[in-house]
Design a protein around this motif. Structure first.
Motif, PDB file in Angstrom:
ATOM      1  N   ALA A  85      -6.263  -3.026   9.669  1.00  0.00           N
ATOM      2  CA  ALA A  85      -6.223  -1.778  10.432  1.00  0.00           C
ATOM      3  C   ALA A  85      -6.315  -0.524   9.549  1.00  0.00           C
ATOM      4  CB  ALA A  85      -4.962  -1.739  11.296  1.00  0.00           C
ATOM      5  N   PRO A  86      -5.810  -0.566   8.305  1.00  0.00           N
ATOM      6  CA  PRO A  86      -5.888   0.664   7.495  1.00  0.00           C
ATOM      7  C   PRO A  86      -7.313   1.178   7.282  1.00  0.00           C
ATOM      8  CG  PRO A  86      -4.338  -0.845   6.497  1.00  0.00           C
ATOM      9  CD  PRO A  86      -5.018  -1.601   7.613  1.00  0.00           C
ATOM     10  N   MET A  98      -4.374  10.733   1.509  1.00  0.00           N
ATOM     11  CA  MET A  98      -4.118  11.929   0.695  1.00  0.00           C
ATOM     12  C   MET A  98      -5.447  12.619   0.403  1.00  0.00           C
ATOM     13  SD  MET A  98      -1.656  13.589  -0.570  1.00  0.00           S
ATOM     14  CE  MET A  98      -1.699  15.129  -1.461  1.00  0.00           C
ATOM     15  N   THR A 121      -5.112  13.376  -7.634  1.00  0.00           N
ATOM     16  CA  THR A 121      -5.173  12.040  -7.030  1.00  0.00           C
ATOM     17  C   THR A 121      -4.028  11.125  -7.438  1.00  0.00           C
ATOM     18  OG1 THR A 121      -6.481  11.132  -8.840  1.00  0.00           O
ATOM     19  CG2 THR A 121      -7.694  12.070  -6.963  1.00  0.00           C
ATOM     20  N   GLY A 122      -3.566  11.278  -8.683  1.00  0.00           N
ATOM     21  CA  GLY A 122      -2.549  10.357  -9.177  1.00  0.00           C
ATOM     22  C   GLY A 122      -3.119   8.983  -9.503  1.00  0.00           C
ATOM     23  N   TYR A 123      -4.428   8.886  -9.550  1.00  0.00           N
ATOM     24  CA  TYR A 123      -5.048   7.604  -9.903  1.00  0.00           C
ATOM     25  C   TYR A 123      -4.653   7.194 -11.316  1.00  0.00           C
ATOM     26  CZ  TYR A 123      -8.305   6.458  -6.104  1.00  0.00           C
ATOM     27  OH  TYR A 123      -8.856   6.054  -4.928  1.00  0.00           O
ATOM     28  N   GLU A 124      -4.584   5.884 -11.519  1.00  0.00           N
ATOM     29  CA  GLU A 124      -4.192   5.372 -12.814  1.00  0.00           C
ATOM     30  C   GLU A 124      -5.388   4.900 -13.631  1.00  0.00           C
ATOM     31  OE1 GLU A 124      -4.481   3.842  -9.591  1.00  0.00           O
ATOM     32  OE2 GLU A 124      -2.290   3.945  -9.622  1.00  0.00           O
ATOM     33  N   TYR A 142      -5.151   4.391   1.110  1.00  0.00           N
ATOM     34  CA  TYR A 142      -3.941   3.571   1.026  1.00  0.00           C
ATOM     35  C   TYR A 142      -4.306   2.144   0.647  1.00  0.00           C
ATOM     36  CZ  TYR A 142      -1.439   7.301   3.385  1.00  0.00           C
ATOM     37  OH  TYR A 142      -0.877   8.502   3.690  1.00  0.00           O
ATOM     38  N   THR A 143      -5.313   1.634   1.376  1.00  0.00           N
ATOM     39  CA  THR A 143      -5.681   0.250   1.191  1.00  0.00           C
ATOM     40  C   THR A 143      -6.630   0.133   0.005  1.00  0.00           C
ATOM     41  OG1 THR A 143      -6.728  -1.613   2.320  1.00  0.00           O
ATOM     42  CG2 THR A 143      -7.547   0.544   2.861  1.00  0.00           C
ATOM     43  N   GLU A 144      -6.695  -1.040  -0.598  1.00  0.00           N
ATOM     44  CA  GLU A 144      -7.550  -1.190  -1.765  1.00  0.00           C
ATOM     45  C   GLU A 144      -9.025  -1.183  -1.372  1.00  0.00           C
ATOM     46  OE1 GLU A 144      -6.048  -3.442  -5.522  1.00  0.00           O
ATOM     47  OE2 GLU A 144      -5.209  -4.401  -3.737  1.00  0.00           O
ATOM     48  N   ASP A 176       0.826  -1.207   0.000  1.00  0.00           N
ATOM     49  CA  ASP A 176       0.000   0.000   0.000  1.00  0.00           C
ATOM     50  C   ASP A 176       0.863   1.260   0.000  1.00  0.00           C
ATOM     51  OD1 ASP A 176      -2.276  -1.520  -0.027  1.00  0.00           O
ATOM     52  OD2 ASP A 176      -2.664  -1.354   2.122  1.00  0.00           O
ATOM     53  N   ASP A 232     -11.528   1.645  -6.763  1.00  0.00           N
ATOM     54  CA  ASP A 232     -10.340   2.425  -6.439  1.00  0.00           C
ATOM     55  C   ASP A 232      -9.900   3.208  -7.669  1.00  0.00           C
ATOM     56  OD1 ASP A 232      -8.435   3.369  -4.776  1.00  0.00           O
ATOM     57  OD2 ASP A 232      -7.181   1.579  -4.766  1.00  0.00           O
ATOM     58  N   THR A 236      -7.312   3.930  10.080  1.00  0.00           N
ATOM     59  CA  THR A 236      -6.194   4.813  10.440  1.00  0.00           C
ATOM     60  C   THR A 236      -6.337   6.238   9.920  1.00  0.00           C
ATOM     61  OG1 THR A 236      -4.994   3.962   8.558  1.00  0.00           O
ATOM     62  CG2 THR A 236      -4.472   2.997  10.668  1.00  0.00           C
ATOM     63  N   GLY A 237      -7.017   6.426   8.785  1.00  0.00           N
ATOM     64  CA  GLY A 237      -7.134   7.775   8.228  1.00  0.00           C
ATOM     65  C   GLY A 237      -5.811   8.259   7.662  1.00  0.00           C
ATOM     66  N   GLY A 238      -5.669   9.580   7.565  1.00  0.00           N
ATOM     67  CA  GLY A 238      -4.421  10.147   7.059  1.00  0.00           C
ATOM     68  C   GLY A 238      -4.224   9.941   5.564  1.00  0.00           C
ATOM     69  N   GLN A 248       1.838  12.774   6.689  1.00  0.00           N
ATOM     70  CA  GLN A 248       2.339  11.613   7.446  1.00  0.00           C
ATOM     71  C   GLN A 248       3.407  10.836   6.699  1.00  0.00           C
ATOM     72  OE1 GLN A 248      -0.849  12.209   6.734  1.00  0.00           O
ATOM     73  NE2 GLN A 248      -1.938  12.449   8.670  1.00  0.00           N
ATOM     74  N   ARG A 283       1.433   6.880  -6.672  1.00  0.00           N
ATOM     75  CA  ARG A 283       0.421   7.906  -6.949  1.00  0.00           C
ATOM     76  C   ARG A 283       0.953   9.298  -6.632  1.00  0.00           C
ATOM     77  NH1 ARG A 283      -4.705   4.344  -4.810  1.00  0.00           N
ATOM     78  NH2 ARG A 283      -4.971   3.179  -6.744  1.00  0.00           N
ATOM     79  N   ARG A 314       2.980  10.390  -9.456  1.00  0.00           N
ATOM     80  CA  ARG A 314       2.123  10.837 -10.554  1.00  0.00           C
ATOM     81  C   ARG A 314       1.579  12.232 -10.268  1.00  0.00           C
ATOM     82  NH1 ARG A 314      -0.097   6.573 -13.706  1.00  0.00           N
ATOM     83  NH2 ARG A 314      -1.995   7.797 -13.871  1.00  0.00           N
ATOM     84  N   ARG A 315       1.174  12.459  -9.023  1.00  0.00           N
ATOM     85  CA  ARG A 315       0.652  13.779  -8.670  1.00  0.00           C
ATOM     86  C   ARG A 315       1.711  14.870  -8.790  1.00  0.00           C
ATOM     87  NH1 ARG A 315      -2.115  10.888  -4.422  1.00  0.00           N
ATOM     88  NH2 ARG A 315      -0.402  11.233  -2.981  1.00  0.00           N
TER      89      ARG A 315
END
Lengths: 229, 624
Positions: free
Chosen positions: B18-19, B26, B305-308, B254-256, A20, B260, B22-24, A89, A27, A30-31
């Motif tokens: 856990a992810p 982007m 976002t940088g998404y692909e 972060y997590t899938e 992850d 996504d 957790t938050g945080g 973070q 990403r 990429r950004r």
């Protein structure tokens, strides 16, 4: 060009696994709009390599990765653009160019420096047991492998270990052949001290390589000897 | 209230995934609590992976946080392991951003995407230390609101939710925020807040209405309790999507998660008029975003976002007027960044061969087609304007284009269905297999996989089938078994079907009334949560809850309703008239199709609202 980047992974993100984190970094690249290189083939991905996978549950102050770029970018610009594209973070601490033909970072890692905060009961007993623990010639432990569990001797993989209140400072072997994770160390310590393994918060402080004389030195220094880190 | 971070960490060390907690991530917005005047907790009553895939949440999260004095944080339903640990350790449900307990927010809002998430709403409120029953909630507790498609029949949740926002949320959300904010400052009673909310157009406050029943249990009347409360609540419609708020920065997990990728909503609404489809009715009229706006949003979202991957979402993306042009433009613009473009709801009669060829430049995943019914007769009944020839042509195109994996979606239990229609499903699957083998060996991709998926039909409010009784469990089980046997004989075909028990329960709640609130509470108290997860769902507990409350599942789900029966959701004005729905129901019985409204207005009722529907004209069918 190849750029090395040192980044941190805060405590808040310690449960995010390596895959992850890798995806998040891709990403972010990429950004950032930096001229990253992509692999050839059907599903092109960014050319990015991590020196070491950080275990889920651990935080880090200085992880290392390398990125292949299509053009020249200064270290300052790389740092600035990446930090704007990364969440608070997970930030770059430093970056520097790498030799074009140098070996992959992963092949250079030999050890890691750790800070392990022990929380709750058992912490004091464990800290007190450190000197005697190190006197042992054999420290039996279990290493989980793909094919099952294997009994190993942990002692040669502990390069240094000290306790400071409830916090351990350790330099532990980290390579494909020899890999001592902080939880293995703490379990072995707890067993030796005759207590339950306490909760722990492990932070990787630095990755170590080996200089030509066989001495452990910070990987960053090995890669860019002229620059202050 | 602040929760000890180490306490949370201790729990996170013990849970799977856990992810999720957790938050945080982007692009999440973390404002200082004290700096905001209004604190909104947006709750998705399902797991993180499901909730983070939801477009509506991203829109409203961005919208509220774009207001300088407001703060919006996210909440999701914890998985059972985390839930148990939180209860044991006395940790309340906390937000993803600042880890603040749910009860500390001024307002909390639930999005209602499917009925089987209702127990999760109660679970989240309880864990978040919010009093479950609206009438028992104190002055200092949050105002609890809800919206989304299921809000069109709000009644089963009437005991728990203070106010429902009906229809598009972009505008009404801010009006509701404003009213709650003003009330908070005023020091007035809680009921005064409800009074103010009930006067905002598009807001339904169940407390402000009295429901009476006939002796046979059907609804007699739904009456406002006081002056100034509207007799019917008219849904909100955002008429111009180009000027409506749309986020340009969305949280990147972060997590899938389930979906996504960037979701680019190219239009809202659908003109097809499939008679089983609730969304097709609720989201009317159809509104398109312009090509310019979409390219602008696509660029902004890609950069932030940088998404692909980017998917062009809507109920029927193939119907977007300039689809080919849009895809060409986006593929060209996104080529350098290696962003692939996908169309999730591919309608088999509208996707141009050209756009198939465009998308195939990227990786080839499975293609999905939804004929919904196995015979032309039944497809005419449900007004699914798709023919067998269409389907075979499109799958042939796909097989020639290098796809080898195809999913076919059907429903069983549709009104008027016979076993001949089930034979039709098997027949269609067989023809798809043949279409694959008709492509010469060198030209087709290897590994044929045809997945036939059959869900159980659930009659939904605001559809022409809202009067229909659902098939009984025995009927559905027999049909599933029959189809399973039929499809087993066809090589390359896999048959998937869902637990029909869940559809039975869904049918009860979809058209349920206020009295189901007690059942819901009972079921929750007996341990029902995460009902849409088959490994957790317990039908026994639900049956016991219905029994304990003296409510009859059969009556809610299987009963054929009379034309003049007052529906529990009659207080909600969706814009679609009952006269139109009944007329459609009659045409369905006769197997007569209704044209796409792009080809001429069918008078669904929206034509009464001036300037709302671009395709409206005339007076439509006789108005009741």
């Amino acid at each position: 060009m190849r750029m090395a980047a040192v980044f941190s992974k805060d405590e808040r993100l310690r449960h995010i696994g390596h895959l992850d984190i890798m995806r998040a970094m891709q990403r972010a690249l990429r950004r950032s709009g930096l001229p990253v290189s992509y692999s050839q083939g059907f599903n092109p991905h960014i050319l990015l390599g991590f020196a070491s996978a950080l275990s889920t549950g651990a935080a880090s102050e200085r992880e290392l990765m390398e990125v292949t770029l299509r053009g020249e970018v200064s270290a300052e610009e790389f740092l600035r653009r990446m930090n704007a594209a990364l969440p608070p973070q997970m930030q770059l601490v430093r970056c520097f160019p790498l030799e074009e033909k140098g070996p992959a970072l992963m092949s250079l890692v030999r050890a890691a420096r750790w800070r392990v905060e022990l929380l709750g009961e058992g912490a004091a007993a464990i800290a007190a047991a450190v000197p005697a623990f190190l006197q042992q010639e054999e420290i039996p432990s279990i290493r989980k492998t793909k094919s099952g569990e294997k009994e190993i001797n942990l002692r040669p993989w502990i390069y240094s270990l000290s306790a400071d209140g409830g916090t351990l400072h350790a330099t532990l072997a980290l390579s494909e052949q020899a890999n001592c994770k902080p939880d293995m160390l703490v379990r072995a310590l707890a067993a030796f001290a005759g207590t339950e393994a306490p909760r722990m918060l492990a932070t990787r402080e630095e990755l170590m390589g080996e200089d030509p004389a066989g001495q452990l030195i910070p990987l960053e220094v090995l890669l860019s000897p002229c620059e202050d880190s | 209230m602040r929760i000890d971070p180490q306490k949370i960490e201790t729990l996170l060390e013990q849970v799977q995934k856990a992810p999720r907690y957790t938050g945080g991530e982007m692009n999440t917005v973390v404002k200082k609590w004290e700096d905001a005047e209004f604190h909104y907790g947006f709750c998705f009553p399902d797991t993180y992976e499901v909730g983070m895939s939801h477009l509506g949440m991203k829109i409203l999260y961005g919208l509220v946080n774009a207001q300088p004095d407001s703060l919006c944080e996210r909440f999701f339903m914890p998985w059972t392991d985390m839930l148990a640990l939180m209860e044991e350790n006395d940790v309340p449900l906390f937000s993803m951003e600042s880890r603040t307990p749910l009860c500390d927010f001024d307002m909390i809002g639930f999005t209602l995407q499917y009925e089987m998430s209702y127990t999760n709403i109660l679970a989240m409120m309880k864990l978040g230390r919010v009093t479950l029953l609206s009438k028992d909630r104190g002055r200092d507790e949050p105002i609890v609101v809800a919206g989304g498609p299921c809000a069109f029949n709000p009644e089963p949740l009437a005991d728990f939710i203070d106010a429902f926002m009906i229809g598009d949320g972009e505008e009404v959300t801010l009006q509701v925020d404003e009213a709650v904010r003003r009330w908070k400052k005023s020091g007035a009673q809680r009921i005064d807040c409800l009074r103010a909310l009930a006067r905002i157009p598009g807001v339904y406050v169940p407390e402000m209405y009295e429901v009476t029943y006939h002796e046979d249990g059907t609804v007699r009347a739904i009456t406002p309790r006081e002056d100034g409360v509207p007799e019917r609540v008219r849904k909100c419609v955002v008429t111009d999507l180009n000027t409506a708020y749309y986020p340009t920065e969305i949280p990147v997990p972060y997590t899938e998660i389930v979906h996504d990728r960037i979701m680019l909503e190219i239009m809202r609404g659908c003109t097809r008029g499939c008679r089983f489809c609730q969304a097709g009715m609720l989201y009317r009229p159809v509104r398109e975003r312009s090509l310019e706006k979409l390219t602008e949003l696509a660029h902004a979202l890609e950069a932030s976002t940088g998404y692909e991957e980017m998917s062009l979402t809507s109920l029927s993306s193939g119907d977007y007027t300039c689809l080919a042009e849009l895809i060409r433009q986006l593929m060209k613009d996104m080529e350098e960044q290696h962003v692939s473009i996908s169309l999730p709801s591919l309608r088999i009669d509208s996707v141009l061969k050209e756009s198939l060829e465009e998308t195939q430049k990227q990786k080839k995943t499975s293609l999905t087609f939804a004929p919904e019914a196995g015979t032309q007769r039944l497809r005419d009944v449900i007004n699914k304007g798709v023919t067998e020839a269409d389907l075979i042509e499109k799958v042939t195109d796909a097989f020639q284009g290098g796809w080898s994996s195809v999913k076919l979606y059907f429903m069983i239990g549709l009104p008027t269905e016979t076993y001949e229609d089930l034979d039709g499903i098997a027949d269609l699957a067989q023809k798809v297999v043949r279409a694959y083998f008709a492509v010469p060996k060198g030209q087709r991709a290897k590994g044929l996989r045809v997945v036939v998926s059959a869900s159980t039909f659930v009659p939904k409010p605001v559809t022409p089938f809202q009067w229909e009784g659902q098939d009984t469990q025995e009927e559905i089980h027999a049909k599933q078994a029959y189809l399973k046997e039929k499809l087993r004989a066809i090589k390359g075909v896999t048959f998937n079907y869902h637990e029909s028990e869940l559809s039975y329960l869904e049918a009860c709640f979809a058209r349920g009334d206020r009295r189901l609130g007690r059942v819901l509470l009972k079921a929750f108290e007996s341990g029902c949560i995460l009902d849409s997860w088959s490994d957790i769902f317990s039908m026994e507990k639900w049956i016991a809850a219905f029994d304990a409350c003296g409510a009859d599942m059969h009556w809610y789900a299987h009963r054929q309703r009379e034309k003049d029966e007052l529906m529990p959701w009659a207080v909600i004005d969706s814009g679609i008239s009952d006269a139109f729905l009944w007329h459609e129901q009659e045409k369905a019985r006769q197997g007569i199709t209704t044209r796409d409204c792009r080809h001429g207005c069918n008078g669904c009722g929206l034509q009464r609202w001036k300037g709302v529907c671009a395709y409206a004209n005339g007076s439509g069918v006789q108005q009741g």
